[in-house]
Design a protein around this motif. Structure first.
Motif, PDB file in Angstrom:
ATOM      1  N   SER A 243      56.992  41.789  45.461  1.00  0.00           N
ATOM      2  CA  SER A 243      56.885  43.174  46.238  1.00  0.00           C
ATOM      3  C   SER A 243      57.045  44.474  45.306  1.00  0.00           C
ATOM      4  N   VAL A 244      57.846  43.941  44.351  1.00  0.00           N
ATOM      5  CA  VAL A 244      58.348  44.942  43.167  1.00  0.00           C
ATOM      6  C   VAL A 244      57.768  44.994  41.910  1.00  0.00           C
ATOM      7  N   TYR A 245      56.861  45.805  41.430  1.00  0.00           N
ATOM      8  CA  TYR A 245      56.567  45.745  40.100  1.00  0.00           C
ATOM      9  C   TYR A 245      56.473  47.086  39.267  1.00  0.00           C
ATOM     10  N   ASP A 246      56.249  47.213  38.002  1.00  0.00           N
ATOM     11  CA  ASP A 246      55.978  48.194  37.170  1.00  0.00           C
ATOM     12  C   ASP A 246      54.482  48.475  36.658  1.00  0.00           C
ATOM     13  N   SER A 247      54.048  49.440  36.436  1.00  0.00           N
ATOM     14  CA  SER A 247      52.751  49.589  35.953  1.00  0.00           C
ATOM     15  C   SER A 247      53.168  49.778  34.261  1.00  0.00           C
ATOM     16  N   ILE A 248      52.555  49.053  33.253  1.00  0.00           N
ATOM     17  CA  ILE A 248      52.801  49.088  31.822  1.00  0.00           C
ATOM     18  C   ILE A 248      51.386  49.292  31.194  1.00  0.00           C
ATOM     19  N   GLU A 249      51.420  49.806  29.946  1.00  0.00           N
ATOM     20  CA  GLU A 249      50.386  49.835  29.214  1.00  0.00           C
ATOM     21  C   GLU A 249      50.249  48.798  28.641  1.00  0.00           C
ATOM     22  N   PHE A 250      48.944  48.081  28.547  1.00  0.00           N
ATOM     23  CA  PHE A 250      48.574  46.701  27.679  1.00  0.00           C
ATOM     24  C   PHE A 250      47.363  46.830  27.026  1.00  0.00           C
ATOM     25  N   LYS A 251      47.360  46.665  25.843  1.00  0.00           N
ATOM     26  CA  LYS A 251      46.287  46.500  24.896  1.00  0.00           C
ATOM     27  C   LYS A 251      45.625  44.955  24.836  1.00  0.00           C
ATOM     28  N   GLY A 252      44.562  44.908  25.380  1.00  0.00           N
ATOM     29  CA  GLY A 252      43.836  43.320  25.326  1.00  0.00           C
ATOM     30  C   GLY A 252      42.754  43.528  24.923  1.00  0.00           C
TER      31      GLY A 252
ATOM     32  N   ARG B 135      36.895  39.874  20.735  1.00  0.00           N
ATOM     33  CA  ARG B 135      37.731  41.142  20.126  1.00  0.00           C
ATOM     34  C   ARG B 135      36.894  42.399  19.676  1.00  0.00           C
ATOM     35  N   ASN B 136      35.618  42.217  19.872  1.00  0.00           N
ATOM     36  CA  ASN B 136      34.718  43.331  19.620  1.00  0.00           C
ATOM     37  C   ASN B 136      34.853  44.380  20.903  1.00  0.00           C
ATOM     38  N   GLU B 137      35.670  43.938  21.995  1.00  0.00           N
ATOM     39  CA  GLU B 137      35.759  44.864  22.973  1.00  0.00           C
ATOM     40  C   GLU B 137      37.453  44.817  23.442  1.00  0.00           C
ATOM     41  N   PRO B 138      38.118  45.624  22.703  1.00  0.00           N
ATOM     42  CA  PRO B 138      39.456  45.872  22.668  1.00  0.00           C
ATOM     43  C   PRO B 138      39.688  46.773  23.864  1.00  0.00           C
ATOM     44  N   TYR B 139      40.674  46.792  24.607  1.00  0.00           N
ATOM     45  CA  TYR B 139      40.697  47.715  25.731  1.00  0.00           C
ATOM     46  C   TYR B 139      42.308  48.042  25.745  1.00  0.00           C
ATOM     47  N   THR B 140      42.600  49.138  26.344  1.00  0.00           N
ATOM     48  CA  THR B 140      43.939  49.676  26.860  1.00  0.00           C
ATOM     49  C   THR B 140      43.955  50.127  28.215  1.00  0.00           C
ATOM     50  N   LYS B 141      44.601  49.459  29.104  1.00  0.00           N
ATOM     51  CA  LYS B 141      44.615  49.988  30.318  1.00  0.00           C
ATOM     52  C   LYS B 141      46.197  49.505  30.895  1.00  0.00           C
ATOM     53  N   MET B 142      46.176  49.999  32.169  1.00  0.00           N
ATOM     54  CA  MET B 142      47.565  49.891  32.835  1.00  0.00           C
ATOM     55  C   MET B 142      47.251  48.369  33.711  1.00  0.00           C
ATOM     56  N   ILE B 143      48.459  47.819  33.579  1.00  0.00           N
ATOM     57  CA  ILE B 143      48.495  46.468  34.221  1.00  0.00           C
ATOM     58  C   ILE B 143      49.784  46.377  35.025  1.00  0.00           C
TER      59      ILE B 143
END
Length: 580
Positions: free
Chosen positions: A342-351, A371-379
């Protein structure tokens, strides 16, 4: 002609310090063999005898000793003297899985460069295990890690006995583990790093990081770890071109839905280190990144550790001292942990985008990362663990001298013990194993127990001269409690050290004990009532003559008191004992 030997002598150290590692000579495609690594470190120690010394400890299952290179600016190589002079000890372990060899090569270059450039720190002693799994390093191929991008050849995960040595720090089936624990408890590092390579999802990072799980680490050192050390590692490594991310332990098939922290129990190197209030790290480079980049990122990470330890040496030492004092007085000890979802943080992830396409093998959908579609988002990142099982420590544990492996491991881990000087009967708590689960397949050579349920009974137990008394008032309390409490995740009991007590040694012939049992019921109305009550709530017992006879037997003095009884007593009162 007389000048030639002198010239060669002067050039010798320069040649050693200028020498390239096998990794460098191979244009960064090969990792070092065991023989090459030891030869390299021997040459370094010869070139700089006042600041580098190569020690050997014990043996391994392969018959070779475990080596330790110690780098000391002060020219002091006595760990007791170093602690008295307030030096920090930084221990690096490499090649526990020899197919994950980046640390082997990075540490060689780091040691050479520190010596060559006169960069050894004044207040930190650096200790390097060149290659821990010597056995597995000789089992060398280029195929055993099917998903890994280089090097051209490397060692095998299992050792000579096919043990995964990063599951062996409590059970200690290998001589490697004995030698490591000797090193660890002689040098007593404040910071420990065990270098690895990851498996799992694909993403943009070269280096992931597993610190000792913050909630299970002593709070004093955990605060420094989470508030200072880890943020600084992330910041400095980003500045060096290698961003860090927590080890990608995905809750689903891909990391997109979030990742969780890793709770390393004491069977693992960093979990073992936490029992001694040592901050541990398990850096995991990404298996698919080029080998040269994995080595470079490991080199830079090790250098960053040194920089931070040098800067915070006083604080790190003070935190360790306070933690040891706290644990010596600690009363409650968590034995198992659960993730709070029930407890979590949001971190930036580059996948990379996870996609599916038909498999060329099965024709069914298979996962791949584009690998032609890199992304940066919060997980989401779940990393709060809470105790699911705790125990109150006794005054002392009483260990019969027959359990010699237990005693030897406690001594190896600096546990202070005394022995009874005379035969002594004392009132102690004894555990009876009420229930447990046992694996149906062997795990690391053991049919491991889990989910242990206990009945606690206070009994007068006869102990004998030479039996051991372990008072739980020491900095090593966590090691003591988490190995000796049978319900702990990696207890000696769960690793099958005490399985002989689970077997009944005596029995009865039914046709004879029928008469004995009938007489017992006539003379003991309480036993008769107990039988009737049990029959009323247990229909199977009521229908079985043999089960009822066995119930009478097991509730009589004829039944052996040691069956299913854990043999280590818990002394609850601080009574005066006659001790050697």
């Amino acid at each position: 002609m007389k000048k030639l030997p002198l010239l060669l002598a002067l050039l010798g150290p320069l040649n050693v310090l200028a020498q390239e590692t096998p990794f460098e000579r191979s244009h960064k495609t090969a990792t070092t063999t065991y023989a090459e690594a030891i030869s390299f470190y021997e040459n370094l120690a010869k070139a700089y005898p006042q600041q580098a010394k190569l020690f050997t400890y014990g043996s391994t299952d392969f018959g070779k000793p475990l080596h330790l290179l110690v780098l000391s600016k002060s020219k002091v190589f006595d760990p007791v003297a170093l602690r008295k002079s307030d030096k920090r000890i930084f221990l690096i372990n490499n090649g526990i899985h020899p197919g994950e060899p980046e640390g082997i090569d990075a540490s060689m270059m780091l040691a050479r460069d520190l010596l060559k450039n006169n960069k050894l720190p004044e207040n930190v002693v650096i200790a390097i295990i060149p290659l821990y799994n010597i056995d597995g390093s000789h089992n060398r191929t280029g195929t055993s890690r099917a998903n890994q991008n280089g090097p051209v050849a490397y060692g095998f995960r299992g050792n000579s006995k096919n043990y995964d040595l990063n599951r062996d720090f409590i059970k200690t089936d290998s001589k490697n583990s004995q030698a490591f624990q000797q090193i660890f408890n002689i040098w007593q590092p404040e910071i420990f790093v065990d270098t690895h390579t990851s498996n799992g999802a694909d993403y943009q990072y070269t280096m992931t990081l597993i610190p000792t799980q913050k909630d299970k680490l002593n709070g004093i050192v955990s605060s420094y770890l989470t508030q200072t050390m880890v943020p600084d590692l992330y910041k400095q490594m980003k500045g060096k071109g290698y961003e860090l991310i927590p080890y990608v332990n995905s809750i689903n098939e891909t990391p997109d839905a979030g990742i969780t922290g890793y709770i390393e129990s004491p069977r693992y190197s960093t979990g073992y280190a936490a029992l001694h209030n040592t901050i541990g790290f398990m850096p995991e480079t990404h298996m698919l990144k080029p080998f040269d980049k994995r080595v470079e990122s490991t080199y830079k990470l090790l250098q960053t550790y040194i920089d931070i330890i040098v800067r915070d040496a006083k604080l790190i030492g003070e935190n360790k001292r306070k933690a040891d004092e706290f644990v010596a007085q600690q009363k409650e000890f968590p034995l198992d942990w659960k993730l709070n979802r029930s407890v979590y943080d949001s971190i930036e992830f580059k996948g990379y985008a996870a996609k599916y396409k038909p498999s060329e093998i099965s024709g069914m959908d298979r996962l791949y990362y584009d690998r032609n579609e890199p992304y940066t988002k919060m997980i989401k990142y779940w990393d709060k663990f809470e105790p699911s099982l705790s125990v109150t420590k006794p005054v002392a544990y009483i260990i019969p001298k027959a359990w010699d492996k237990v005693i030897a491991l406690l001594k190896l881990n600096n546990v202070q013990m005394k022995q009874l000087a005379a035969d002594t009967k004392m009132k102690v708590e004894m555990y009876y194993i009420a229930d447990m689960k046992t694996g149906t397949r062997p795990y690391e050579g053991h049919y491991q127990h889990s989910a242990v349920k206990l009945n606690t009974v206070t009994q007068d137990i006869q102990f004998y001269a030479g039996d051991y008394v372990v008072y739980v008032n020491q900095p090593t309390n966590r090691y003591i409690v988490e190995t000796l409490e049978p319900q702990a995740t990696d207890s000696f009991f769960n690793w099958n050290f005490f399985d002989s007590v689970l077997g009944q040694k005596e029995g009865y012939s039914s046709y004879v004990f029928e008469d004995t049992g009938a007489e017992l019921l006539k003379k003991n109305p309480e036993l008769k009532q107990k039988l009737e009550a049990e029959k009323a709530k247990n229909p199977d017992l009521a229908k079985s003559a043999s089960a009822q006879l066995d119930f009478v037997y097991k509730n009589s003095d004829y039944y052996e008191k040691t069956h299913m009884r854990y043999p280590i007593g818990r002394l609850q009162q601080d009574i005066k004992l006659n001790l050697n």
